[in-house]
Write an enzyme that holds these catalytic residues in place. Structure first.
Site, mmCIF file in Angstrom:
data_model
loop_
_atom_site.group_PDB
_atom_site.id
_atom_site.type_symbol
_atom_site.label_atom_id
_atom_site.label_comp_id
_atom_site.label_asym_id
_atom_site.label_seq_id
_atom_site.Cartn_x
_atom_site.Cartn_y
_atom_site.Cartn_z
ATOM 1 N N LEU A 76 0.798 -1.230 0.000
ATOM 2 C CA LEU A 76 0.000 0.000 0.000
ATOM 3 C C LEU A 76 0.830 1.280 0.000
ATOM 4 O O LEU A 76 0.289 2.372 0.159
ATOM 5 C CB LEU A 76 -0.998 0.012 1.173
ATOM 6 N N CYS A 77 2.132 1.165 -0.162
ATOM 7 C CA CYS A 77 3.021 2.328 -0.239
ATOM 8 C C CYS A 77 2.923 2.913 -1.650
ATOM 9 O O CYS A 77 2.966 2.169 -2.637
ATOM 10 C CB CYS A 77 4.452 1.878 0.068
ATOM 11 N N HIS A 78 2.770 4.224 -1.743
ATOM 12 C CA HIS A 78 2.656 4.866 -3.051
ATOM 13 C C HIS A 78 3.986 4.837 -3.790
ATOM 14 O O HIS A 78 5.045 4.983 -3.184
ATOM 15 C CB HIS A 78 2.200 6.319 -2.890
ATOM 16 N N MET A 114 8.991 6.090 4.147
ATOM 17 C CA MET A 114 9.231 4.669 3.892
ATOM 18 C C MET A 114 10.427 4.469 2.963
ATOM 19 O O MET A 114 11.189 3.520 3.120
ATOM 20 C CB MET A 114 7.981 3.994 3.318
ATOM 21 N N GLU A 115 10.608 5.378 2.015
ATOM 22 C CA GLU A 115 11.748 5.278 1.115
ATOM 23 C C GLU A 115 13.061 5.421 1.891
ATOM 24 O O GLU A 115 14.016 4.662 1.659
ATOM 25 C CB GLU A 115 11.651 6.335 0.009
ATOM 26 N N ASP A 129 25.697 -8.637 4.628
ATOM 27 C CA ASP A 129 26.003 -9.627 3.601
ATOM 28 C C ASP A 129 27.480 -9.604 3.208
ATOM 29 O O ASP A 129 28.102 -10.652 3.047
ATOM 30 C CB ASP A 129 25.136 -9.381 2.363
#
Length: 163
Positions: A76-78, A114-115, A129
């Site tokens: 649901l993130c644009h 969020m980005e 990693d």
């Protein structure tokens, strides 16, 4: 009347929020993550002597790539057309760690928090990693939003935590 939960409709079904009526504004978000390493691993990182190569260069590129794809990872993130994304590192000896700061910017109808968070988390995972060949007990911690500006809710700045 505003819905109690922005991502639920009147029947309780999940939905993407319609941000079409929001006024576009310049929006900035900065997030951090901390990668705790053993002193010997940190020294190898500093010397670019780890088996997989230049850890911070890879983490920077991967973090920026992750910022550009946040909407593919977070439901649901644009999807945003970012105007800027960057990853910065602070390598600390005491305690031995790499502090990551991820920044994202856009002029648009919704924020870029969020980005920035996905970018910081991804950069931290890439460091893990690339260092795991010499250390498995690496800890990724303190992922959080440090700053956001723009939009209806205005500016937010996180309180300082001890280093």
């Amino acid at each position: 009347m505003k819905d109690a939960f922005s991502h639920l409709d009147a029947q309780g079904n999940v939905r993407m929020v319609d941000v079409g009526a929001k006024v576009p504004s310049k929006r900035v978000a900065i997030a951090e993550a901390v990668v705790e390493l053993a002193p010997a691993t940190l020294e190898l990182l500093r010397q670019s002597a780890l088996p997989k190569g230049d850890v911070l260069a890879c983490a920077k590129i991967g973090g920026i790539m992750a910022a550009k794809r946040a909407s593919q990872i977070i439901p649901l993130c644009h999807s945003l057309n970012l105007s800027y994304a960057d990853i910065r590192f602070e390598v600390r000896d005491t305690p031995p760690q790499v502090r990551i700061e991820a920044e994202a910017r856009v002029t648009g109808n919704t924020g870029v928090e969020m980005e920035a968070i996905v970018a910081a988390q991804s950069a931290a995972a890439i460091i893990y990693d690339m260092c795991k060949a010499v250390q498995r007990d690496i800890v990724i911690s303190r992922v959080r939003l440090l700053h956001k500006s723009g939009g209806k809710s205005g500016e937010f700045n996180a309180s300082e935590l001890p280093a």
